[in-house]
Scaffold this active site. Structure first.
Site, PDB file in Angstrom:
ATOM      1  N   ASP A 129      -2.654   8.395  15.146  1.00 24.22           N
ATOM      2  CA  ASP A 129      -1.921   8.736  13.971  1.00 24.22           C
ATOM      3  C   ASP A 129      -1.917  10.290  13.654  1.00 24.22           C
ATOM      4  O   ASP A 129      -2.831  10.855  13.479  1.00 24.22           O
ATOM      5  CB  ASP A 129      -2.176   7.970  12.777  1.00 24.22           C
ATOM      6  CG  ASP A 129      -2.204   6.610  13.047  1.00 24.22           C
ATOM      7  OD1 ASP A 129      -0.996   5.803  12.928  1.00 24.22           O
ATOM      8  OD2 ASP A 129      -3.223   5.890  13.733  1.00 24.22           O
ATOM      9  N   ASP A 163       3.433  -4.543  -6.775  1.00 20.42           N
ATOM     10  CA  ASP A 163       3.597  -2.995  -7.144  1.00 20.42           C
ATOM     11  C   ASP A 163       5.016  -2.756  -7.384  1.00 20.42           C
ATOM     12  O   ASP A 163       5.826  -3.717  -7.397  1.00 20.42           O
ATOM     13  CB  ASP A 163       3.230  -2.131  -6.087  1.00 20.42           C
ATOM     14  CG  ASP A 163       2.287  -0.849  -6.440  1.00 20.42           C
ATOM     15  OD1 ASP A 163       3.327  -0.009  -6.941  1.00 20.42           O
ATOM     16  OD2 ASP A 163       1.359  -0.622  -6.521  1.00 20.42           O
ATOM     17  N   ASP A 172       5.985   3.835   9.544  1.00 15.13           N
ATOM     18  CA  ASP A 172       4.793   3.415   9.707  1.00 15.13           C
ATOM     19  C   ASP A 172       4.510   1.941   9.209  1.00 15.13           C
ATOM     20  O   ASP A 172       3.268   1.663   9.150  1.00 15.13           O
ATOM     21  CB  ASP A 172       3.860   4.459   8.711  1.00 15.13           C
ATOM     22  CG  ASP A 172       2.905   4.869   9.724  1.00 15.13           C
ATOM     23  OD1 ASP A 172       2.526   4.339  10.714  1.00 15.13           O
ATOM     24  OD2 ASP A 172       2.057   6.005   9.020  1.00 15.13           O
ATOM     25  N   ASP A 203      10.673 -10.435  -5.828  1.00 11.30           N
ATOM     26  CA  ASP A 203      10.809  -9.240  -6.849  1.00 11.30           C
ATOM     27  C   ASP A 203      10.658  -9.962  -8.172  1.00 11.30           C
ATOM     28  O   ASP A 203      11.560 -10.462  -8.726  1.00 11.30           O
ATOM     29  CB  ASP A 203      12.069  -8.516  -6.786  1.00 11.30           C
ATOM     30  CG  ASP A 203      12.393  -7.431  -7.779  1.00 11.30           C
ATOM     31  OD1 ASP A 203      11.311  -7.405  -8.774  1.00 11.30           O
ATOM     32  OD2 ASP A 203      13.188  -6.612  -7.525  1.00 11.30           O
ATOM     33  N   ASP A 208      14.522 -11.715  -8.039  1.00 11.10           N
ATOM     34  CA  ASP A 208      15.223 -11.991  -6.668  1.00 11.10           C
ATOM     35  C   ASP A 208      14.393 -11.882  -5.548  1.00 11.10           C
ATOM     36  O   ASP A 208      13.194 -11.926  -5.649  1.00 11.10           O
ATOM     37  CB  ASP A 208      16.316 -11.053  -6.561  1.00 11.10           C
ATOM     38  CG  ASP A 208      16.075  -9.625  -6.541  1.00 11.10           C
ATOM     39  OD1 ASP A 208      14.928  -9.344  -5.769  1.00 11.10           O
ATOM     40  OD2 ASP A 208      16.770  -8.650  -6.987  1.00 11.10           O
ATOM     41  N   HIS A 220       5.588   4.920  -5.434  1.00 15.58           N
ATOM     42  CA  HIS A 220       4.092   4.290  -5.794  1.00 15.58           C
ATOM     43  C   HIS A 220       3.913   3.082  -4.996  1.00 15.58           C
ATOM     44  O   HIS A 220       2.875   2.922  -4.067  1.00 15.58           O
ATOM     45  CB  HIS A 220       4.324   3.971  -7.123  1.00 15.58           C
ATOM     46  CG  HIS A 220       2.703   3.367  -7.700  1.00 15.58           C
ATOM     47  ND1 HIS A 220       2.249   2.427  -7.660  1.00 15.58           N
ATOM     48  CD2 HIS A 220       1.972   4.331  -8.179  1.00 15.58           C
ATOM     49  CE1 HIS A 220       0.938   2.446  -8.134  1.00 15.58           C
ATOM     50  NE2 HIS A 220       0.664   3.709  -8.366  1.00 15.58           N
ATOM     51  N   ASP A 348     -16.728  -1.712 -11.132  1.00 14.64           N
ATOM     52  CA  ASP A 348     -17.362  -2.367 -10.118  1.00 14.64           C
ATOM     53  C   ASP A 348     -17.943  -1.219  -9.006  1.00 14.64           C
ATOM     54  O   ASP A 348     -18.997  -1.084  -8.478  1.00 14.64           O
ATOM     55  CB  ASP A 348     -16.749  -3.558  -9.136  1.00 14.64           C
ATOM     56  CG  ASP A 348     -16.751  -4.823 -10.261  1.00 14.64           C
ATOM     57  OD1 ASP A 348     -17.789  -5.245 -10.311  1.00 14.64           O
ATOM     58  OD2 ASP A 348     -15.621  -5.115 -10.484  1.00 14.64           O
ATOM     59  N   SER A 374      -4.931   4.205  -8.604  1.00 10.93           N
ATOM     60  CA  SER A 374      -3.883   3.446  -7.892  1.00 10.93           C
ATOM     61  C   SER A 374      -4.105   3.601  -6.503  1.00 10.93           C
ATOM     62  O   SER A 374      -4.075   2.608  -5.591  1.00 10.93           O
ATOM     63  CB  SER A 374      -2.592   4.060  -8.233  1.00 10.93           C
ATOM     64  OG  SER A 374      -2.108   3.410  -9.471  1.00 10.93           O
TER      65      SER A 374
END
Length: 648
Positions: A129, A163, A172, A203, A208, A220, A348, A374
């Site tokens: 890559d 998300d 990708d 969603d 939907d 994001h 953790d 995130s």
């Protein structure tokens, strides 16, 4: 630990299984080959006798150990012919010994064909890559390339990414396994799960079947999915952590969502076969509906990985702060804490989360950099997917234990509220999972069993040719992990019931009278009397590890093979026919002849005693065995007055 009160399963790891690259014996500008410190590979011209191994010890400074190579009993297609690896030993030197110099000294021994350092090789797999080497520090930091040598992931492991909307047509993601439900788009809830036409997830913000509504600030979700599972080795963009299956679930519009949406998404993921849920969002409050969803996932061994949040605050951030979730803080390229990462006793683990390059949703070929917890969370979710690719039976608490016990400690020594147990180490974690998922086994390498499993020529252990100088009345075993008696269920009891000593009908066999161990790994067996010369003794372990995995019994695999559940100690009359092989055939035939179990006729095949069945019989066989029979040979055994049966 405050709100995170569930017990953590501790994974006990025995030794370092793989030599660390940082500890390579030599790295220099001249591009000289690297080698494992303190190890020399020695190839003998013939299978080495103990006296030849002693010569090897005499050639180097200080005490050394050696180990055999694992191999089949015989060369392929050549029954009776020793396997080529039967001639090879790996010599372990004392610290500080010059490896090339020791190899040169060993090479000069008349019995040695070659000796050289144990050179290090590099994995051929390095993703092509185009941004992997220049823009992605995260995989290098957590040792993903080394982890990929064990697994790159399995499509059977499903990670739900809850998300913002996802650009599923990104270049990708072309080879990424996107979850497909058995509910085609036809206006009917074919699978009866309550969601009509949820062919590619759901969603939950717009109610939907299109989780690809990314709109404004929609990078994001696409960015998080790329970190986790972007196509690897496709000559495009970046490399994802795991080649798993991704279930896209939209729970944010832009950067905003609701407790109801994420709670419903978590339960949808559980109900529809996800193994992991990654949620790179959250907030304070901890409403009941979200708590119940995380508990529902935990009860069904679905791992919820939550970002710790980016407020530089000790205020609890949910769902990460729930005991059933795994909370992830963020670090930078230098393993320093991300300045905004939330902290507290619910953290953790940590993972790279600053300046993380991944896929963007603005175009199908877009990439960009974001930062925060995130971005740290999908590194952990991807690693969990790799763990489940090795052992799909892992529970959430076992997973938590492996992550924490194998992390790189950062900040204050031990657990702390900023880094948790430390920054994830993918290779160390997968090594631990692989070891724990393997059944228990006796370790034969490096002198771990005393005496070593195999054949002992009394001529090497006797001053008079009749009696051993030192009798063997204790046996030391080393297992690859802690073991206990079968069906103990709880605790670690290890008793004489776990071991048997095979009866040799020809010679009085001692019994096991005591078992001593301090860690259930290194075990000493005490025998009622020394193993007599001329006996062929097998000690078999029937044990289980602390997870109830039982040692594998494959039976006796033949000469030269170290079985996982036993050690064989054979006092043989030596390689009397000079066939370069010492095997049970020598003992078997020797007994038959000495005690006249058979009466070979003069000139017959048996008269010349082709003991190893090599197909070659010559007067040398007869000469050596006649010397033994009449008591003129140094290998004549002290058991010659015992009535023996023709047992191998």
């Amino acid at each position: 630990m405050g709100p995170k009160s569930l017990s953590v399963v501790v994974a006990l790891i025995v030794g370092a299984m793989i030599p660390a690259i940082a500890n390579a014996g030599r790295v220099n500008a001249a591009n000289e080959p690297e080698y494992v410190p303190g190890e020399v590979i020695v190839g003998y011209k013939n299978i080495p006798a103990k006296r030849e191994l002693r010569c090897a010890k005499d050639c180097v400074t200080g005490e050394v150990h050696w180990r055999k190579m694992r191999h089949a009993p015989f060369a392929k297609g050549k029954p009776g012919t020793p396997h080529p690896l039967a001639r090879v030993r790996i010599i372990k030197l004392q610290p500080g010994e010059d490896v090339p110099e020791a190899a040169a000294r060993l090479s000069a021994l008349p019995s040695v064909a070659y000796a050289h350092p144990n050179y290090i090789t590099r994995a051929a797999f390095s993703p092509n890559d185009i941004l992997f080497s220049t823009e992605q520090y995260g995989p290098q930091t957590i040792r993903l390339p080394e982890a990929w040598d064990l697994t790159v992931g399995r499509g059977g492991v499903v990670v739900a990414v809850a998300d913002s909307g996802f650009r599923l047509d990104h270049e990708d993601f072309a080879d990424t396994r996107i979850w497909a439900n058995s509910d085609p788009v036809n206006g009917i809830d074919d699978d009866g799960n309550g969601f009509v036409d949820d062919f590619r997830g759901w969603d939950f913000m717009n109610n939907d079947n299109n989780p690809a509504t990314f709109g404004a600030q929609g990078d994001h979700g696409t960015h998080v999915m790329g970190i986790l599972a972007a196509s690897t080795n496709n000559q495009k963009g970046i490399a994802g952590v795991a080649q798993c299956t991704v279930m896209p679930l939209q729970v944010l519009n832009g950067l905003n969502g609701t407790w109801a949406a994420i709670a419903e998404a978590i339960e949808y993921a559980v109900d529809n076969g996800a193994d992991v849920v990654n949620y790179s969002a959250g907030g304070p409050g901890g409403a009941g509906i979200l708590r119940d969803a995380v508990e529902y996932a935990h009860d069904n061994d679905v791992v919820v990985v939550g970002a710790a949040g980016n407020n530089n605050s000790a205020v609890l951030y949910f769902p990460a702060a729930y005991p059933g979730a795994i909370a992830v803080a963020a670090t930078d390229i230098n393993d320093a804490r991300y300045f905004a990462s939330n902290f507290g006793d619910y953290i953790d683990i940590s993972a790279p989360g600053v300046a993380i390059h991944s896929t963007f949703a603005t175009e199908a070929t877009a990439y960009g950099t974001l930062e925060g917890t995130s971005q740290a969370a999908p590194h952990v979710s991807g690693l969990i997917a790799l763990m489940l690719s090795i052992d799909p039976t892992l529970t959430i608490e076992e997973i938590r234990g492996f992550l924490r016990d194998n992390a790189v400690d950062l900040g204050a020594v031990g657990y702390d509220e900023f880094f948790g147990a430390g920054r994830i180490d993918a290779r160390a974690t997968l090594d631990a999972v692989e070891l724990a998922s393997a059944p228990p086994a006796i370790v034969h390498d490096g002198g771990s069993t005393i005496p070593p499993s195999g054949y002992i020529d009394p001529r090497d252990e006797s001053s008079n040719g009749f009696d051993l100088d030192l009798g063997i009345d204790t046996i030391q075993l080393t297992f690859n992990k802690p073991v206990r008696d079968i069906n103990m269920n709880e605790g670690g009891g290890l008793t004489i019931d776990a071991f048997t000593i095979a009866a040799d009908e020809a010679v009085a066999t001692p019994t096991i009278v005591a078992v001593e161990t301090s860690n259930n790994i290194n075990v000493t067996l005490t025998l009622s009397s020394p193993i007599p010369v001329g006996a062929w003794t097998t000690i078999v372990a029937d044990v289980e590890d602390f997870a109830g995995r039982r040692i594998v019994d494959l039976g006796n695999q033949g000469p030269g093979v170290d079985e996982s559940d036993r050690i064989d100690i054979g006092f043989l009359p030596g390689d009397v026919d000079q066939s370069a092989t010492v095997s049970p055939f020598d003992l078997f035939r020797f007994r038959q002849l000495v005690f006249e179990v058979i009466a070979p006729e003069f000139g017959t095949r048996e008269d010349f005693i082709d003991t190893d069945r090599s197909g070659t019989v010559n007067p040398v066989d007869l000469l050596h065995f006649r010397n033994l029979i009449v008591g003129n040979g140094a290998a004549t055994q002290s058991w010659s007055g015992v009535s023996l049966q023709p047992q191998p």
